[in-house]
Design an enzyme around this catalytic site. Sequence first.
Site, PDB file in Angstrom:
ATOM      1  CD  GLU A  13     -16.027  -2.660  -1.578  1.00  0.00           C
ATOM      2  OE1 GLU A  13     -17.212  -2.779  -1.218  1.00  0.00           O
ATOM      3  OE2 GLU A  13     -15.552  -1.589  -1.947  1.00  0.00           O
ATOM      4  CB  CYS A  60     -13.464  -0.860   2.517  1.00  0.00           C
ATOM      5  SG  CYS A  60     -12.953  -2.249   1.483  1.00  0.00           S
ATOM      6  CB  CYS A  63      -8.791  -2.466   2.710  1.00  0.00           C
ATOM      7  SG  CYS A  63      -9.877  -1.364   1.804  1.00  0.00           S
ATOM      8  NE  ARG A 484      -8.538  -2.609  -2.908  1.00  0.00           N
ATOM      9  CZ  ARG A 484      -8.475  -3.523  -1.936  1.00  0.00           C
ATOM     10  NH1 ARG A 484      -8.062  -3.193  -0.736  1.00  0.00           N
ATOM     11  NH2 ARG A 484      -8.833  -4.767  -2.157  1.00  0.00           N
ATOM     12  CB  SER A 507     -10.753   3.518  -4.840  1.00  0.00           C
ATOM     13  OG  SER A 507     -10.087   2.270  -4.707  1.00  0.00           O
ATOM     14  CB  CYS A 551     -11.449  -0.202  -2.960  1.00  0.00           C
ATOM     15  SG  CYS A 551     -11.729  -1.177  -1.494  1.00  0.00           S
ATOM     16  CB  CYS A 554     -17.457  -1.346 -12.940  1.00  0.00           C
ATOM     17  SG  CYS A 554     -16.034  -0.909 -12.046  1.00  0.00           S
TER      18      CYS A 554
END
Lengths: 572, 371
Positions: A13, A60, A63, A484, A507, A551, A554
């Site tokens: 994400e 997000c 999640c 996470r 993250s 999360c 890239c």
Amino acid sequence: MARVVVDPVTRIEGHLRIEAEVDAGVVRDAWSSSTMFRGIELILKGRDPRDAWAFTQRICGVCTTVHAVASIRAVENAIGAAPPPNARLLRNLIIGAQAVQDHVIHFYHLHALDWVDIVSALAADPAKTSSLAQSISDWPLSSPTYFAGIRDRVKGFVDRGQLGPFANAYWGHPAYRLPPEANLMAVAHYLEALDWQREVIKMHAVLGGKNPHLQSFLVGGMATPVDPDSQAALNAGTIAELQRLVAKARDFVTRVYIPDLVAVASFYKDWAGHGRGVGNYLAYGEYPNDDSAAPALFLPRGVIRGRDLAAVEPFDPAKVTEYVAHSWYQYQQGDGAALHPYQGETSPAYTGPTPPYDLLGLDSDTDKKYSWLKSPRYDGLPMEVGPLARMLVAYASGHARVKALVGAVLTRLGVGPEALFSTLGRVAARGIETQVLAEKMADWVDGLAANMAAGDLRIHDNSKWDPASWPAEAMGAGFHEAPRGALGHWVSIRNGAIDNYQCVVPSTWNAGPRDAKGQRGPYEEALIGTPVADLGRPVEILRTVHSFDPCMACGVHVVDGRRREVAHVRVR
Amino acid sequence: MRAPRRWLTSEFERRGISRREFMGFCTTMAAALALPSAAAAQIARAVGRAEKPILIWLEFQDCAGNTESFLRASRPTAAEVVLDVLSLDYHETVMAAAGEQSRANRDRTVAERPGGYIAVVEGSIPTGANGAYCTIGGESAIDIARKVCGNAAATIALGTCATFGGLPAAAPNPTGALGVADAVPGVGNLINLSACPANVENLTALIVHYLTFKRWPPLDHYRRPLFAYGKSIHDNCERRAHYDAGQYVEAWGDAGHRAGYCLYKMGCKGPVTFQNCPNVRWNGGTNWPIGCGHPCIGCAEPDFWDRMTPFYQHLMGVPGFGAGSNIDTIGGLAVLGVGAAFAGHGVIQIMKRAADKAEPVVPNGPAKGDA
């Protein structure tokens, strides 16, 4: 030396970029860069704290519960609201369903394609696949005919020439090690999990109106009425529906996910030797067992330093700070400072290259800023958060069920506890946690039913709903275990409005850049030593980065380390 | 390496989807689009004949909530097939390829099939800091949007962030975030599907409509399909009778709340929100926010983070609770009331949107491609 760039890192994400320095087929240094900023903490200033959960929830959509939960806990902590038992049980169910569904999606849809070669599945013998499947599980969808159908479906898809989301991946890379039969089995379960996730998440629709972005959270409780005598409230019918969905979740986890995890891991045991990371682990703990201000937690809270499982130390919220030395922000007192979230500042100040750019221009002793993430530290140390941190803290704290499952998985794989501190360890810990939670959820449904039977229909602490009941100034922190990892929100309230709001998210802990002392973040540290067989197709980098379940989003480019120019990756 | 086209119906057969199930799906779609039942046959012919339409799904300042909504597509068998039937050439959250190879997939489709694909945009587009607030592969979101949407047969802005700017554009809009219409002005065949997230059933219905009729459905003044945004939540709410009867929830968990009374006094924005939640519901028709006991927060409307907040303050300026009120009048007055009450956050946006609202509704012409 060569520079490998992955941007966008896909199957995550958000927006994540990894640059890595590779020498003799091994990563020597790495930089993790988040390439997107929205400024939600700034948008929250001046608003009604009771609205904050809906704003932060949109941090997000994967999640989709976690920032709502952290937010209502922070505001409740500030104003002294006390949610009743039904609210705790509803929240535990929502949090548990999120974790179980999210972990399964991560394994099959976000991470599996780093280990499973779909093209190889076309060569599988359905009869052998059936034998393999039946040797590891009694899951009924395992006949030769079933797997032949899956193979033909994939073949039809490939023959049609529109590969869509499966085009141009690293298929055929020598790092893929599963035999065709195991690949075909995994592809079948990839498709089954797609159906399963859609079904089990109906728990969230029952309890929150919809998923993603459930809408039943309230500061002080939950908005879902409980009344066995009403058709507009949670009643016996909804209890039955929740029981059905909990059973469906547990069944798939026990009979498909865990057997698959062990089967796949057995082909990749060397990944217990890669991706070690920073070796410090932080867990806030989750699933309150009671309704006190400092409740006992089903999964414990604690800190582990230097991989020392003999000593779990208590978590001290005062030791959390954030650096911006390598982040595109500035602090009033200077960018070398480390600020506690209550004093936190979010002042964006981009100093990177003007887009479009090829490289961030980094080297091992860089003083440049290179990420939209800050660098959180605990007592000055980088901390890994997530399923591995939670399972290690639980294991070292003597959590019986976690200890039993960790022991069983290690025995099945024939490895020792040191194997946990690795890329493979993260994958295994996520599965173990999913099993533990899938088993636990039925208890919360039972608790809800018992409360209803006893006539306790309370869902909310109305005494603190009116802002007139709040002190003129208040501060609070909300801690939560997101899928996470450790998530904290810190809020300051003045005259009924948000004065400051800071989120320190999993993250950020894991994917953040170096701090003012030059200490790498967990992704960066875990990538050191990762083998890269083919610079143009760095599937190994994805394996370690995906093992954290990032999360954000890239990509990868390749650059020659001396000449600093982007090598051309041939598109296959 | 283009493969010969294949009849989709044979795809269905190969996957064990019966003709009956497929026609059932088409009938459901005809109903969702408010078409006569005879249209089901027309939909079946159109869908069954199509090459998989190509989709390029862009994520910018997003939370992937619309992606997750997409993965929840409900009508199990047929909806999955419809998703499978799309060729999702680029979608960062689900695609197998990464980095250079993933971007190559996107750029090749744009270069080789101009006007031959549909772009979906999720998330807002930041215009501050020379585009540095959102980059992918070193390229700014706005450059990618111009390139991809500019060559698309049509662009679907999915969710309120892509449609109106959404959360990142909420005051004080730190990154200069815009929706697609404002960030890429003049983009052809733009359809907006607002809501946070957008409901996947509306996305599926929109795509089937396009495949069937080779044009987009009639839109409202925000370029949203009337079949999904034509009526207010309040008009179709299952609790409407309680509103008309003056029965309201007064506190969370009170007897009225447990009995399913109207949430108006708890801040419900259903009267000023246009979306088909009460009919389509969520997650395969399982539930919807008001159904679970929480007020509507108005997530399908422009600037709702500023105009509809504080969420728990009830709408102002609604004349006379109860039967007989004209809901359109109520809606208009209530919006003004919200704006006046919370002048700190939303007045400029409201003025701007009011100006937008004065523009005539422009029904869009046939799509330029045959995606």
